[in-house]
Design a protein around this motif. Sequence first.
Motif, PDB file in Angstrom:
ATOM      1  N   ARG A  92      72.466   2.071   7.943  1.00 60.66           N
ATOM      2  CA  ARG A  92      71.363   1.636   8.797  1.00 60.66           C
ATOM      3  C   ARG A  92      71.684   0.276   9.378  1.00 60.66           C
ATOM      4  NH1 ARG A  92      65.987   2.780   5.401  1.00 60.66           N
ATOM      5  NH2 ARG A  92      65.781   0.608   5.930  1.00 60.66           N
ATOM      6  N   GLU A  93      71.224   0.065  10.584  1.00 59.79           N
ATOM      7  CA  GLU A  93      71.408  -1.226  11.227  1.00 59.79           C
ATOM      8  C   GLU A  93      70.621  -2.275  10.452  1.00 59.79           C
ATOM      9  OE1 GLU A  93      73.215  -2.070  14.006  1.00 59.79           O
ATOM     10  OE2 GLU A  93      74.059  -0.048  13.860  1.00 59.79           O
ATOM     11  N   PRO A  94      71.202  -3.450  10.239  1.00 64.39           N
ATOM     12  CA  PRO A  94      70.432  -4.487   9.556  1.00 64.39           C
ATOM     13  C   PRO A  94      69.267  -4.931  10.434  1.00 64.39           C
ATOM     14  CG  PRO A  94      72.543  -5.350  10.303  1.00 64.39           C
ATOM     15  CD  PRO A  94      72.532  -3.869  10.595  1.00 64.39           C
ATOM     16  N   ALA A  96      66.922  -7.342  12.355  1.00 69.44           N
ATOM     17  CA  ALA A  96      67.101  -8.636  13.009  1.00 69.44           C
ATOM     18  C   ALA A  96      66.067  -9.602  12.447  1.00 69.44           C
ATOM     19  CB  ALA A  96      66.941  -8.488  14.514  1.00 69.44           C
TER      20      ALA A  96
END
Length: 107
Positions: A92-94, A96
């Motif tokens: 998964r994208e971290p 922001a």
Amino acid sequence: MSAIIQEATRLVSVLNQHAGTRFKPSVTVLKPIVAQLEAGADPEDCERVIVLLCRQWKLDDRMRTALRPSVIFGAKFDEYVGLLPPPPPQVREPLAPPDEDQIPGPE
């Protein structure tokens, strides 16, 4: 050509590539693959089963002959799916960090 027939044909190509076989997408060859796909088999799992069994059986003279659609996609197909390692977790994208003006301050 239906989507299931197309997927079954693709899986025959995958088998041919990994097993070094020359199966043609005939009715007889496609029938067990189509049956599993129609029963809800995941095409990705089908491909993973082919790759797994080819790795395990290709170098065994006795088992190499079992690298056929009628065997792979036959009565024991669900057992072969059960041998698959779990798929890797999806990355998964971290998240922001929030903008400074979005962070509530002391009141």
